[in-house]
Design a protein around this motif. Structure first.
Motif, PDB file in Angstrom:
ATOM      1  N   ASP A   1      -4.993  -6.109  -7.702  1.00 51.71           N
ATOM      2  CA  ASP A   1      -5.903  -5.025  -7.353  1.00 51.71           C
ATOM      3  C   ASP A   1      -5.333  -3.623  -7.567  1.00 51.71           C
ATOM      4  N   ALA A   2      -4.342  -3.482  -8.467  1.00 49.21           N
ATOM      5  CA  ALA A   2      -3.751  -2.158  -8.724  1.00 49.21           C
ATOM      6  C   ALA A   2      -4.649  -1.351  -9.657  1.00 49.21           C
ATOM      7  N   ASP A   3      -4.818  -0.073  -9.332  1.00 46.87           N
ATOM      8  CA  ASP A   3      -5.524   0.799 -10.260  1.00 46.87           C
ATOM      9  C   ASP A   3      -4.501   1.338 -11.266  1.00 46.87           C
ATOM     10  N   GLU A   4      -4.994   1.996 -12.298  1.00 45.55           N
ATOM     11  CA  GLU A   4      -4.127   2.481 -13.383  1.00 45.55           C
ATOM     12  C   GLU A   4      -3.020   3.400 -12.869  1.00 45.55           C
ATOM     13  N   LEU A   5      -3.316   4.232 -11.892  1.00 48.09           N
ATOM     14  CA  LEU A   5      -2.325   5.180 -11.369  1.00 48.09           C
ATOM     15  C   LEU A   5      -1.225   4.494 -10.566  1.00 48.09           C
ATOM     16  N   ALA A   6      -1.463   3.276 -10.083  1.00 52.01           N
ATOM     17  CA  ALA A   6      -0.468   2.551  -9.298  1.00 52.01           C
ATOM     18  C   ALA A   6       0.228   1.469 -10.124  1.00 52.01           C
ATOM     19  N   SER A   7      -0.059   1.393 -11.419  1.00 49.03           N
ATOM     20  CA  SER A   7       0.526   0.340 -12.248  1.00 49.03           C
ATOM     21  C   SER A   7       1.972   0.682 -12.622  1.00 49.03           C
TER      22      SER A   7
ATOM     23  N   LYS B   1       0.837  -1.206   0.000  1.00 51.27           N
ATOM     24  CA  LYS B   1       0.000   0.000   0.000  1.00 51.27           C
ATOM     25  C   LYS B   1       0.872   1.256   0.000  1.00 51.27           C
TER      26      LYS B   1
ATOM     27  N   ARG C   1       2.463   1.632  -3.501  1.00 52.16           N
ATOM     28  CA  ARG C   1       1.470   2.099  -4.483  1.00 52.16           C
ATOM     29  C   ARG C   1       1.138   3.577  -4.274  1.00 52.16           C
ATOM     30  N   SER C   2       1.137   4.019  -3.044  1.00 54.15           N
ATOM     31  CA  SER C   2       0.919   5.441  -2.764  1.00 54.15           C
ATOM     32  C   SER C   2       2.062   6.271  -3.351  1.00 54.15           C
TER      33      SER C   2
ATOM     34  N   ARG D   1       1.636   6.493  -7.098  1.00 55.60           N
ATOM     35  CA  ARG D   1       0.597   7.488  -7.422  1.00 55.60           C
ATOM     36  C   ARG D   1       1.150   8.914  -7.319  1.00 55.60           C
TER      37      ARG D   1
END
Length: 192
Positions: A65-71, A28, A31-32, A35
């Motif tokens: 479960d990654a969104d596009e901004l965290a890919s 987490k 991923r932050s 972003r």
């Protein structure tokens, strides 16, 4: 940043992930950070990690479960821990998942179990002499990537200790360093 003198034309930042925190807290946090890099204008993001950091980098690239901004668009893993289902490096299971992780938790954090055909390209390397993380981890991930036709390169070098980094000097290692090989392979398959 001139990454290890390789002149790849990559900008870089260092992420210091939370230690003494079990999954999913480090993922987490990473991923932050990804972003934030996107908010600062980064379009293509590659991730590099070594050992347990290689495991975290692989999770960032593969966890579903990654969104596009965290890919991320590519991953470079050095002597990574890739499987929490093997008994080959149990101390990592305890550090990353706790004392007695469930089989479901072990599976959900095993990179080789998370590969899909939509995974980004990988460059993975290891040394055969690594006393802490057996090269089996690199072989397992490479086999999973190959099974799903994901572009990847995997190397297991004969010599070199754990914590080798990119063999940028001072370690007394006589090998064609992973960093130079990565530079040679930065071709059309790898985003620039």
């Amino acid at each position: 940043m001139d990454w290890q003198g390789l002149a790849l034309g990559l900008a870089g930042s260092v992420f210091r992930y939370p230690l003494n925190a079990w999954h999913p807290a480090p993922l987490k946090a990473l991923r932050s950070e990804i972003r934030c890099l996107r908010a600062d204008g980064a379009e293509t993001i590659g991730i590099v990690g070594f050992s347990a950091g290689g495991h975290l980098a692989g999770l960032a690239a593969l966890a579903p479960d990654a969104d596009e901004l965290a890919s991320v668009q590519f991953a470079v893993l050095g002597y990574p821990i890739t499987s929490m289902e093997t008994e080959t490096y149990r101390p990592s299971q305890r550090v990353l998942l706790g004392e007695d992780p469930s089989p479901e938790s072990r599976r959900a954090t095993s990179l080789d179990a998370l590969v899909t055909e939509s995974a980004p390209p990988f460059f993975i390397w290891h040394t055969a002499q690594d006393p802490y993380v057996p090269p089996e981890h690199t072989y397992r991930l490479a086999a999973a990537l190959a099974a799903d036709n994901v572009p990847h390169t995997a190397h297991v070098f004969d010599h070199g200790p754990h914590s080798l980094g990119l063999a940028g000097g001072g370690r007394g290692v006589d090998l064609d360093t992973p960093g130079r090989d990565l530079a040679r392979r930065a071709d059309g398959r790898w985003p620039r």
